[in-house]
Design an enzyme around this catalytic site. Structure first.
Site, short mmCIF file in Angstrom:
data_model
loop_
_atom_site.label_atom_id
_atom_site.label_comp_id
_atom_site.label_asym_id
_atom_site.label_seq_id
_atom_site.Cartn_x
_atom_site.Cartn_y
_atom_site.Cartn_z
N ARG A 164 0.54 -3.90 6.16
CA ARG A 164 0.06 -3.49 7.49
C ARG A 164 -1.05 -4.42 7.99
NH1 ARG A 164 3.94 -0.66 6.82
NH2 ARG A 164 4.22 1.49 7.53
N SER A 238 2.13 6.91 11.29
CA SER A 238 1.07 7.02 10.28
C SER A 238 -0.28 6.71 10.92
CB SER A 238 1.28 6.02 9.15
OG SER A 238 2.53 6.22 8.55
N GLU A 334 -5.00 3.35 10.52
CA GLU A 334 -4.02 2.30 10.79
C GLU A 334 -3.96 2.03 12.30
OE1 GLU A 334 0.12 2.42 11.48
OE2 GLU A 334 0.51 2.17 9.35
N1 EPU Z 1 3.73 12.98 0.76
C1 EPU Z 1 3.22 14.25 0.57
N2 EPU Z 1 2.87 14.97 1.67
C2 EPU Z 1 3.00 14.50 2.93
C3 EPU Z 1 3.50 13.20 3.12
C4 EPU Z 1 3.86 12.46 2.03
O1 EPU Z 1 3.11 14.72 -0.55
O2 EPU Z 1 2.65 15.23 3.88
C5 EPU Z 1 4.17 12.21 -0.42
C6 EPU Z 1 5.69 12.07 -0.45
O3 EPU Z 1 6.30 13.14 -1.10
C7 EPU Z 1 5.89 10.77 -1.20
C8 EPU Z 1 4.67 9.96 -0.77
O4 EPU Z 1 3.68 10.89 -0.31
O5 EPU Z 1 5.82 11.00 -2.58
C9 EPU Z 1 5.00 8.94 0.29
O6 EPU Z 1 5.49 9.59 1.45
P1 EPU Z 1 6.60 8.94 2.43
O7 EPU Z 1 7.75 8.43 1.66
O8 EPU Z 1 6.85 9.91 3.52
O9 EPU Z 1 5.90 7.65 3.02
P2 EPU Z 1 4.40 7.38 3.45
O10 EPU Z 1 3.73 6.56 2.40
O11 EPU Z 1 3.74 8.63 3.88
C10 EPU Z 1 5.01 5.07 4.55
C11 EPU Z 1 4.70 4.35 5.85
C12 EPU Z 1 5.61 4.88 6.95
C13 EPU Z 1 7.05 4.64 6.54
C14 EPU Z 1 7.32 5.37 5.21
C15 EPU Z 1 8.70 5.10 4.67
C16 EPU Z 1 2.37 3.70 5.74
C17 EPU Z 1 0.98 3.95 6.25
N3 EPU Z 1 3.30 4.52 6.20
O12 EPU Z 1 4.65 6.44 4.74
O13 EPU Z 1 5.34 4.15 8.13
O14 EPU Z 1 7.95 5.10 7.54
O15 EPU Z 1 6.36 4.91 4.21
O16 EPU Z 1 8.79 3.81 4.17
O17 EPU Z 1 2.57 2.76 4.97
C18 EPU Z 1 4.04 4.12 10.14
O18 EPU Z 1 3.46 3.13 9.70
O19 EPU Z 1 3.77 4.59 11.28
C19 EPU Z 1 5.04 4.79 9.32
C20 EPU Z 1 5.60 5.93 9.71
#
Ligand code: EPU
Length: 338
Positions: A164, A238, A334
């Site tokens: 990012r 995010s 972010e």
């Molecule tokens: N999780 C929780 N609770 C929540 C959300 C997530 O426990 O409320 C846990 C999930 O179960 C999982 C981990 O956290 O084990 C990661 O969650 P997720 O796969 O939903 O991805 P993220 O890390 O929350 C990132 C990106 C997203 C992207 C997704 C999928 C960042 C800041 N965000 O989210 O990007 O779509 O991975 O690759 O890196 C964005 O930048 O706007 C965005 C949506």
């Protein structure tokens, strides 16, 4: 090119918060930008290029000259049997562009389906999802310096892409208007299905050997099931970055929780899931009047209707300090705060 005054930005930011731009112009050609730069020698305002407003939080009226990007066009620069190189004008909508590439049989961007924003803003924060980042496809980015009007093309290796992150968020921040992005895509599918949520969704659909279109469809489905649609509930995806911390922090968390989601990062460090931390901190689904934390994804802050930018900013500050106290982890925003 028209110069609008006190222009209402409510429909130009996906949080849907109210804010006015002191000056605003719609940019539909490179000459329009050169005109703005020329006229600004007298007007002397800060120039602010706005993308689709999907990664900003407006906390006040904008005392700047806001430029709304409507530069359109996609051309093939060169191609062979294996690859195609495209030049895309920065005002093209990202998701529409991804769908267009898939229709043409150009592959690689399928995991990045449904990400809000413009092609021209994709390199700024090196958009990424489901194991893929845009940096792996970008050859170069062309831009105009807002002060001098000079045009420059910067090759991928000088853009300093990171998680990012890029030169456009650092040294070049506030200094340029991105006009064109050049990318190379595959003409033979090379799918990337390493990400858990994606594997699960394809399994549910009984798809063993997915095509890029299958991946795009699955990504669209997963995103729609977890992330709020900005046309219904204001948000900017995010709100925080996933924090990169020392291993010792993960070790301490593992003493308190059974499964702590974590991903490899640079040496001695590990990336944690901010959404998980915010949920464990008890914030998921929290609502304070018009603003809150999304019910299905704790990393997303939402505006339920008449929320103000400052209210969302205050909520984010509360979350940051609470997560610091509870887990000793500093969350970083972010989105860009104005
Ligand atoms: N999780 C929780 N609770 C929540 C959300 C997530 O426990 O409320 C846990 C999930 O179960 C999982 C981990 O956290 O084990 C990661 O969650 P997720 O796969 O939903 O991805 P993220 O890390 O929350 C990132 C990106 C997203 C992207 C997704 C999928 C960042 C800041 N965000 O989210 O990007 O779509 O991975 O690759 O890196 C964005 O930048 O706007 C965005 C949506």
């Amino acid at each position: 090119m028209e110069l609008k005054q006190n222009f209402d930005l409510t429909n130009y930011n996906t949080f849907g918060v109210q804010s006015k731009a002191e000056l605003c112009s719609i940019i539909s050609s490179i000459e329009d930008i050169q005109n703005v730069i020329e006229q600004n020698k007298e007007i002397k305002k800060e120039i602010y290029p706005l993308g689709s407003g999907s990664n900003i939080l407006l906390t006040q009226d904008v005392d700047k000259w806001v430029l709304i990007n409507q530069l359109k066009g996609i051309i093939v620069l060169k191609e062979n049997e294996k690859e195609v190189s495209l030049e895309v004008m920065s005002g093209e909508d990202w998701h529409e562009f991804v769908l267009h590439t898939l229709d043409q049989g150009y592959y690689g961007l399928e995991n990045l389906s449904l990400i809000p924003g413009l092609v021209g803003t994709s390199p700024i924060q090196n958009i990424g999802a489901y194991g893929v980042e845009v940096k792996d496809f970008i050859d170069s980015v062309e831009f105009i310096y807002l002060e001098s009007g000079k045009v420059e093309e910067l090759d991928n290796r000088y853009i300093h892409f990171g998680y990012r992150d890029s030169i456009f968020k650092n040294e070049l921040k506030g200094k340029i208007f991105i006009t064109k992005v050049r990318l190379t895509l595959y003409k033979e599918p090379k799918v990337n299905v390493k990400y858990r949520a994606l594997i699960d969704e394809l399994e549910k659909r009984s798809i063993k050997d997915p095509s890029p279109k299958d991946i795009s469809d699955a990504v669209i489905f997963v995103r729609q099931s977890k992330l709020p649609d900005p046309s219904k509930i204001g948000n900017s995806g995010s709100f925080f970055k996933n924090p990169i911390v020392d291993f010792s922090v993960l070790k301490t968390l593992k003493e308190r929780f059974e499964n702590v989601p974590n991903y490899p990062a640079e040496e001695g460090k590990v990336k944690l899931a901010a959404g998980w931390l915010i949920e464990k901190g008890g914030w998921k689904g929290f609502r304070d009047g018009n603003v809150g934390v999304h019910v299905k994804q704790a990393l997303v802050l939402v505006n339920y209707g008449n929320g103000k930018g400052v209210e969302i900013l205050q909520l984010s500050n509360k979350i940051i300090s609470d997560i610091e106290t509870k887990f000793g982890v500093s969350l970083e925003r972010e989105v860009n705060i104005i």
